[in-house]
Design a protein around this motif. Structure first.
Motif, PDB file in Angstrom:
ATOM      1  N   THR A   1       8.868   2.100  -2.199  1.00  0.00           N
ATOM      2  CA  THR A   1       7.783   2.777  -2.799  1.00  0.00           C
ATOM      3  C   THR A   1       6.856   1.250  -3.124  1.00  0.00           C
ATOM      4  O   THR A   1       7.505   0.474  -3.765  1.00  0.00           O
ATOM      5  N   PHE A   2       5.445   1.607  -3.081  1.00  0.00           N
ATOM      6  CA  PHE A   2       4.851   0.455  -3.238  1.00  0.00           C
ATOM      7  C   PHE A   2       3.510   1.241  -4.202  1.00  0.00           C
ATOM      8  O   PHE A   2       3.188   2.279  -4.123  1.00  0.00           O
ATOM      9  N   LYS A   3       3.355   0.323  -5.156  1.00  0.00           N
ATOM     10  CA  LYS A   3       2.241   0.935  -6.069  1.00  0.00           C
ATOM     11  C   LYS A   3       0.889  -0.505  -5.869  1.00  0.00           C
ATOM     12  O   LYS A   3       1.537  -1.458  -5.989  1.00  0.00           O
ATOM     13  N   GLY A   4      -0.088   0.039  -5.709  1.00  0.00           N
ATOM     14  CA  GLY A   4      -1.215  -0.789  -5.485  1.00  0.00           C
ATOM     15  C   GLY A   4      -2.564  -0.372  -5.512  1.00  0.00           C
ATOM     16  O   GLY A   4      -2.715   0.556  -6.401  1.00  0.00           O
ATOM     17  N   ASN A   5      -3.354  -1.254  -5.411  1.00  0.00           N
ATOM     18  CA  ASN A   5      -4.993  -0.923  -5.388  1.00  0.00           C
ATOM     19  C   ASN A   5      -5.647  -0.848  -4.190  1.00  0.00           C
ATOM     20  O   ASN A   5      -5.253  -1.617  -3.187  1.00  0.00           O
ATOM     21  N   VAL A   6      -6.448  -0.022  -4.043  1.00  0.00           N
ATOM     22  CA  VAL A   6      -7.334   0.192  -3.042  1.00  0.00           C
ATOM     23  C   VAL A   6      -8.817   0.128  -3.626  1.00  0.00           C
ATOM     24  O   VAL A   6      -9.303   1.035  -4.307  1.00  0.00           O
ATOM     25  N   ARG A   7      -9.536  -0.763  -2.874  1.00  0.00           N
ATOM     26  CA  ARG A   7     -10.954  -0.619  -3.066  1.00  0.00           C
ATOM     27  C   ARG A   7     -11.843  -0.695  -2.077  1.00  0.00           C
ATOM     28  O   ARG A   7     -11.732  -1.301  -1.054  1.00  0.00           O
ATOM     29  N   LEU A   8     -13.003   0.130  -1.939  1.00  0.00           N
ATOM     30  CA  LEU A   8     -13.810   0.360  -1.098  1.00  0.00           C
ATOM     31  C   LEU A   8     -15.130  -0.554  -1.463  1.00  0.00           C
ATOM     32  O   LEU A   8     -15.573  -0.465  -2.455  1.00  0.00           O
ATOM     33  N   GLU A   9     -15.317  -1.512  -0.289  1.00  0.00           N
ATOM     34  CA  GLU A   9     -16.680  -2.312  -0.564  1.00  0.00           C
ATOM     35  C   GLU A   9     -17.570  -2.393   0.472  1.00  0.00           C
ATOM     36  O   GLU A   9     -17.265  -1.846   1.654  1.00  0.00           O
TER      37      GLU A   9
END
Length: 171
Positions: free
Chosen positions: A58-66
């Protein structure tokens, strides 16, 4: 590692753009995505189950749309950590109208580290291509069943009716 390709959908570009920038649709389309929660404008925390070969976790992370240029372009930046290691990546999506539908050109670069990197570059590349294919198939299903953001459902319905009327005349 780099990945690139093109996928065509039979839907108007505006509808496809709205779908691939909608967090609820993204959560349902990204393979293994368990949650995608908004933390700021165009920024999300994600929880994903993923793996390559025998290395899973399992991965926990960030997603950013730019660099969002509706309805033609945006960039997605992802970083995540988990038991199997870490993943960092950037993907660029370019949408163009083609044959009455939308062609999504995508290119991305991904870095992996930790145990997951030990499975080898070829296996990771194959898994990335498979995940991209699964994502676009899920996206196609979402758009086909009409789960677009509010306000776009009529546009999809109208486009399908026009398409159905034009198609028999072309044959």
């Amino acid at each position: 590692m780099k990945i690139e390709g093109t996928h065509e959908l039979k839907a108007p570009r505006e509808v496809v753009y709205q779908a691939i920038t909608d967090p609820q649709i993204l959560q349902r389309c990204i393979p293994g995505c368990q949650s995608l929660e908004k933390t700021a404008e165009n920024t999300y925390v994600a929880m994903m189950k993923a793996g390559v070969g025998s290395v899973k976790g399992t991965f926990k992370g960030n997603v950013r749309l730019e660099d969002m240029q509706a309805p033609t372009h945006y960039r997605m930046i992802v970083d995540g950590k988990g038991g199997p290691g870490f993943v960092k990546g950037t993907g660029i999506f370019n949408l163009e109208e083609r044959n009455g539908g939308t062609a999504i050109g995508y290119e991305g670069e991904m870095k992996v580290g930790g145990v997951i990197a030990g499975v080898g570059q070829r296996m990771i590349e194959a898994a990335a291509k498979m995940l991209a294919h699964q994502f676009f198939k899920s996206l196609e299903t979402e758009i086909d069943r009409g789960d677009q953001p509010v306000g776009l459902q009529n546009e999809v319905s109208d486009a399908r009716q026009v398409s159905e009327k034009i198609e028999p005349e072309i044959k």
